[in-house]
Design a protein around this motif. Structure first.
Motif: not given
Length: 402
Positions: A244-266
């Motif tokens: 989870x630390x890798x996922x967070x640093x890879x796709x959460x850290x870079x999100x700029x203001x105004x960008x929305x990321x949705x993760x759906x994890x089954x």
């Protein structure tokens, strides 16, 4: 239809029964030698190579006696060699018959019709919507049978309900002909980097994963429950899991203001798989703080953007594949999520989460509740979908959109 969700091969987890460690080699039991540091050498009869798997002492002592270790010979296939085999620069799925040219051609022909292929490198044109859809079947001891249906449902939902361009959806499955689209750890991480690269305000990004999830001890002291959540790529036995630390640093850290990321994890144990700062408590209707308890400051926030994760279950629960819906095998979260969005356009996050909880409760109530019958048929779906976010918002007012 009978739900087979709690049968071991349909549970989206590779946990050991003792929960002592999630790094063990559970698919290949061919232990040829065991080292004092907890590392076991496993030989594969296909590739003739030895892979090194870390097994905790409690797991080894409870599962492998000295006589057992002495009796094992190098005759078994490793956990990854059988599902994915290298041929030059290509990766191809193999069955039990090996890798003859005839078998390769037959398999390639059959798979080419089973799943639409996506480009490894989508158009260079600028789009404000991008998605990575990753499904892993594993094809051996921990095989999941609903993955392809999950991927199809998600792709159709993105295109028809949220106007995602087809060329901006990157699909990773074992059925892809392009080696860059096999869901190995390297390819998944590369795709995640592609997803958030050069993101700009107004972008809508989606990461979807259907496959096995697990946990492992948290050595950085940044988890409240003492465990890191993980995703299992197809080559997790060799390359390891995605933490989870890798996922967070890879796709959460870079999100700029105004960008929305949705993760759906089954996947099993996926509640806080993105390590986001807030977790929504369905019973109390309140956001709970998920800040790490570590003394050292550990970054878990974005660069101003919004990250939202919808997980199949809580960290301590397992997720399921089931045939209970009468549509073949499907991931429970994926099926209920796509069904609810189609039936209720413009639904709020709160109502979406509530509907999925209610549907699972209905299924469980309709199953056999007899104390003798239930352990035999294992029909109960033991999961509660979870919502987490990088920032708090009003779930009763905010409409779900991608």
């Amino acid at each position: 239809m009978e739900a087979t969700s709690k049968c071991r091969r349909y549970r989206k987890s590779v946990l050991s029964p003792t929960n002592t460690s999630m790094n063990g080699c559970y698919a290949s039991k061919n232990i040829s030698s065991f080292l004092s540091n907890g590392e076991a050498k496993v030989s594969c009869r296909c590739c003739k190579e030895e892979c090194h798997c870390l097994l905790p002492s409690r797991t080894v002592s409870s599962h492998f006696s000295n006589s057992t270790l002495e009796q094992h010979s190098s005759k078994q296939e490793c956990g990854i060699c059988r599902p994915v085999k290298k041929f030059g620069t290509r990766l191809l799925m193999l069955g039990k018959t090996g890798g003859s040219n005839k078998n390769e051609n037959l398999l390639s022909a059959s798979l080419s019709h089973s799943m639409p292929s996506s480009s490894a490198f989508p158009s260079t044109g600028r789009y404000n919507k991008r998605a990575v859809l990753c499904g892993v079947s594993y094809r051996k001891k921990f095989r999941l049978r609903g993955i392809i249906n999950d991927i199809r449902n998600m792709k159709e939902l993105l295109i028809k309900n949220f106007d995602f361009p087809n060329e901006c959806i990157r699909i990773l499955t074992e059925h892809e002909q392009n080696a860059n689209l096999i869901p190995t750890k390297h390819n998944i991480m590369e795709s995640l980097r592609w997803l958030v690269k050069d993101c700009e305000p107004g972008d809508s990004l989606v990461f979807y994963f259907s496959g096995h999830g697990s946990q492992q001890p948290d050595f950085k002291e940044d988890e409240i429950d003492g465990f890191d959540e993980t995703l299992c790529p197809v080559d997790y036995l060799i390359e390891g899991m995605i933490i989870d630390n890798e996922i967070n640093s890879t796709i959460v850290w870079p999100l700029k203001k105004g960008v929305t990321l949705h993760a759906i994890v089954d996947a099993c144990h996926s509640g806080t798989i993105l390590d986001l700062l807030f977790v929504y408590n369905q019973e109390s209707g309140m956001w709970e703080d998920n800040k790490p308890p570590s003394k050292e400051p550990i970054r878990k926030h974005s660069s101003g953007g919004l990250a939202i994760c919808l997980s199949a279950c809580e960290d301590n629960q397992t997720a399921s594949d089931s045939s209970v819906f009468g549509k073949g095998m499907n991931g429970v979260l994926t099926y209920l999520f796509t069904k609810t969005i189609r039936e209720y356009p413009g639904i709020t996050y709160g109502r979406l989460l509530q509907n999925m909880h209610e549907e699972i409760k209905k299924i469980n109530r309709s199953r056999c509740n007899n104390l003798i019958c239930q352990p035999i048929f294992n029909r109960k779906i033991p999961q509660d979908p979870l919502l987490s976010s990088s920032e708090k918002f009003d779930v009763s007012r905010k409409k779900f959109t991608l």
